[in-house]
Design an enzyme around this catalytic site. Structure first.
Site, PDB file in Angstrom:
ATOM      1  N   PRO A 123     -25.302 111.481-113.012  1.00 55.05           N
ATOM      2  CA  PRO A 123     -26.017 111.227-111.758  1.00 55.05           C
ATOM      3  C   PRO A 123     -26.891 109.981-111.887  1.00 55.05           C
ATOM      4  O   PRO A 123     -27.451 109.715-112.955  1.00 55.05           O
ATOM      5  CB  PRO A 123     -26.872 112.483-111.577  1.00 55.05           C
ATOM      6  CG  PRO A 123     -27.042 113.038-112.948  1.00 55.05           C
ATOM      7  CD  PRO A 123     -25.786 112.697-113.696  1.00 55.05           C
ATOM      8  N   LYS A 124     -26.988 109.240-110.813  1.00 65.06           N
ATOM      9  CA  LYS A 124     -27.897 108.086-110.785  1.00 65.06           C
ATOM     10  C   LYS A 124     -29.261 108.598-110.313  1.00 65.06           C
ATOM     11  O   LYS A 124     -29.560 108.615-109.118  1.00 65.06           O
ATOM     12  CB  LYS A 124     -27.348 106.999-109.860  1.00 65.06           C
ATOM     13  CG  LYS A 124     -28.089 105.684-109.967  1.00 65.06           C
ATOM     14  CD  LYS A 124     -27.380 104.607-109.148  1.00 65.06           C
ATOM     15  CE  LYS A 124     -28.105 103.289-109.285  1.00 65.06           C
ATOM     16  NZ  LYS A 124     -29.490 103.349-108.766  1.00 65.06           N
ATOM     17  N   VAL A 125     -30.049 109.042-111.261  1.00 60.74           N
ATOM     18  CA  VAL A 125     -31.326 109.684-110.962  1.00 60.74           C
ATOM     19  C   VAL A 125     -32.284 108.665-110.355  1.00 60.74           C
ATOM     20  O   VAL A 125     -32.397 107.532-110.824  1.00 60.74           O
ATOM     21  CB  VAL A 125     -31.922 110.314-112.232  1.00 60.74           C
ATOM     22  CG1 VAL A 125     -33.262 110.962-111.933  1.00 60.74           C
ATOM     23  CG2 VAL A 125     -30.948 111.339-112.813  1.00 60.74           C
ATOM     24  N   GLY A 278     -26.698 108.269-106.167  1.00 61.85           N
ATOM     25  CA  GLY A 278     -25.309 107.964-106.453  1.00 61.85           C
ATOM     26  C   GLY A 278     -24.941 108.488-107.826  1.00 61.85           C
ATOM     27  O   GLY A 278     -25.605 109.368-108.384  1.00 61.85           O
TER      28      GLY A 278
END
Length: 560
Positions: A123-125, A278
């Site tokens: 996950p794009k944290v 994202g």
């Protein structure tokens, strides 16, 4: 980290399609527009980095930054001068932050994956990037991302975050880790809840003094261990064993863009402990740390989620006149995609509301989808230097105008046709605004019922109407001729509810014309003001003429 991502121009351009048109500006205006936007972005940047305060939503900042780059490319400006964050920090990163290149869609992800193997998705944290430095098993330094080479000393703040391990052992005893400090959430569903300005909130916590208690709600997601174990599974195993468990829990091997899409959709639509914007796809094998430089991380890419709201340029302002003469304002937009909807227009509201918004062509507005996918304006995020606003129509329109077609009556006349064709009136099945416009343009209607005089041959000769369409419409017109009297009166715009008309019980034009204001006032939902408007409508010459015309066509209730 929001502003830090700006260090590489290409990272911004995903917001704009390659076909985005350059503005038709003079050099002087282009310089002015670019300078003003640069200045505004610099002010927001300073507020964000120096004070930890976000004066604008993260997504708005990102999209306006991309707009600036596009303008600079259009007019030959320096596309790098103002994009880097202000660097007040002087602490060098042991290993630079590379940043991550963003890809526009699944096809681009598939292309990037084609010649690579050992791929993983994470996950794009959404938080702020940080470097954690451990020496001899102790956390000795925490550095904000800054410009990727140097940043702020955040060591004291990070030591107050319980979720960040203060000691490590084994290979991690002397390590440099890169990750994202984020705000912990309970089942955050990104698609429903959006970004919630998460990056700015975390940045504010890290910037402000005397906020020890708020740091308890932060955690860290480690996404890079430069010069760590050679394989991804081993890196994840050791990180998890040391207390950095999120990376292992939310890293999955993938072999295709379909795999990435499946995971991306799942993380977008299910509850997670953090906000994301994202996914990141990366190779398990990474270069040696000595080769890492800002903007040169070619072993990882991001595929962002579609924004909940998008910044759109206003290309025009139009005024629409409804059947009752009410004027509404519509803004035309440079097309943007929201979910799977291509948005080119948005309703502003009344003229008064438009004046309150102060929207002119060239402005940029934030647009989102309301219930049932209807575009709406959230806010004006940028105003053009030139305020060329069209003048709204005067007070020439009201509930008793434009039953007959004239040059100044085109919009209200079409609105009346659309109304009479609706289910509330004559229910002309299969006819919408576009169809009425075509008929009116082809046959030059005199008034709102002129279509009743069209022959089957004329309908078949209408440009854009197929033989089948013409046949269906002819059938519809014949059905409409036998609609009840009350439907025809509704189509003529009588200012009464259908319930009041049914309670009245009149079945002929003569009966209706004979009624007094006192009579109308006694009907349900009909007060003194509405009764007065009914009399004004009844006595209007155009209404009387339409009644006579319908009588000549032997329409129900109008014949003597």
């Amino acid at each position: 980290m929001r502003r830090g991502k700006s260090i590489v121009l290409s990272l911004l351009l995903w917001h704009f399609p390659v076909w985005a048109a350059c503005p038709d500006w003079s050099p002087a205006r282009a310089n002015d527009e670019i300078a003003r936007l640069q200045q505004q972005l610099a002010q927001w940047n300073d507020s964000y980095w120096q004070q930890g305060v976000s004066a604008v939503d993260d997504s708005v900042y990102d999209q306006l930054s991309a707009q600036l780059v596009q303008w600079q490319r259009c007019f030959g400006g320096d596309t790098g001068a103002e994009l880097a964050p202000p660097v007040s920090g002087s602490l060098p990163h042991p290993v630079p932050h590379t940043g991550v290149r963003k890809l526009a869609d699944k096809q681009a992800v598939q292309q990037w994956m084609r010649k690579r193997s050992d791929l993983w998705v994470q996950p794009k944290v959404d938080g702020v990037a940080v470097t954690l430095v451990y020496r001899d098993g102790r956390l000795v330094s925490a550095i904000s991302r800054g410009n990727g080479l140097k940043g702020e000393d955040w060591t004291q703040k990070v030591r107050l975050i319980p979720a960040v391990p203060q000691s490590t052992k084994g290979a991690l005893a002397n390590s440099t880790l890169q990750g994202e400090i984020f705000l912990l959430h309970d089942n955050h569903i990104q698609r429903q809840m959006g970004g919630m300005n998460a990056r700015s909130k975390v940045a504010g916590m890290m910037m402000r003094q005397n906020n020890t208690s708020s740091l308890q709600s932060l955690s860290v997601f480690i996404w890079a261990w430069p010069d760590g174990p050679a394989t991804m599974p081993e890196r994840l195993r050791q990180l998890s064993g040391a207390g950095f468990g999120f990376a292992q829990q939310y890293s999955q091997p993938v072999k295709s863009a379909d795999d990435v899409e499946r995971v991306r959709t799942a993380w977008w639509t299910t509850g997670l402990p953090f906000v994301t914007d994202g996914v990141v796809v990366r190779t398990g094998k990474e270069p040696e740390a000595r080769h890492w430089m800002p903007g040169q991380g070619d072993w990882l890419v991001a595929w962002k989620y579609p924004p909940v709201a998008k910044v759109a340029e206003v290309t025009g302002v139009q005024f629409a006149v409804g059947k009752s003469g009410k004027i509404s304002v519509v803004a035309s937009l440079a097309p943007v995609m929201l979910d799977d909807k291509r948005v080119k227009r948005v309703n502003v509201g009344s003229v008064r509301r438009w004046e309150e918004w102060d929207i002119a062509p060239g402005d940029h507005i934030l647009v989102s989808l309301a219930g049932q996918g209807i575009p709406r304006i959230d806010k004006v995020v940028w105003r053009s230097t030139q305020r060329d606003k069209p003048a709204p129509p005067g007070n020439r329109y009201n509930a008793l105008t434009c039953f007959y077609a004239t040059e100044v009556c085109q919009e209200q006349f079409i609105a009346r046709l659309v109304w009479l064709g609706s289910k509330e009136a004559l229910e002309v099945d299969g006819m919408g605004e576009a169809g009425w416009r075509v008929l009116h343009q082809a046959h030059r209607f005199e008034h709102i019922f002129s279509w009743l005089a069209l022959t089957q041959e004329q309908l078949q000769a209408t440009p854009g109407f197929s033989k089948e369409k013409s046949k269906q419409l002819w059938h519809q017109f014949n059905l409409v001729r036998h609609r009840p009297f009350i439907r025809w009166v509704m189509a003529m715009g009588i200012p009464l509810t259908q319930g009041a008309l049914k309670a009245n019980g009149d079945r002929s034009w003569g009966q209706l014309l004979a009624r007094t204001a006192e009579y109308w006032q006694q009907l349900p939902t009909t007060g003194e003001g509405r009764a007065r408007r009914v009399i004004q409508w009844r006595d209007n010459p155009e209404i009387r003429a339409l009644g006579n015309w319908l009588a000549a066509r032997h329409i129900n209730g109008f014949s003597p």
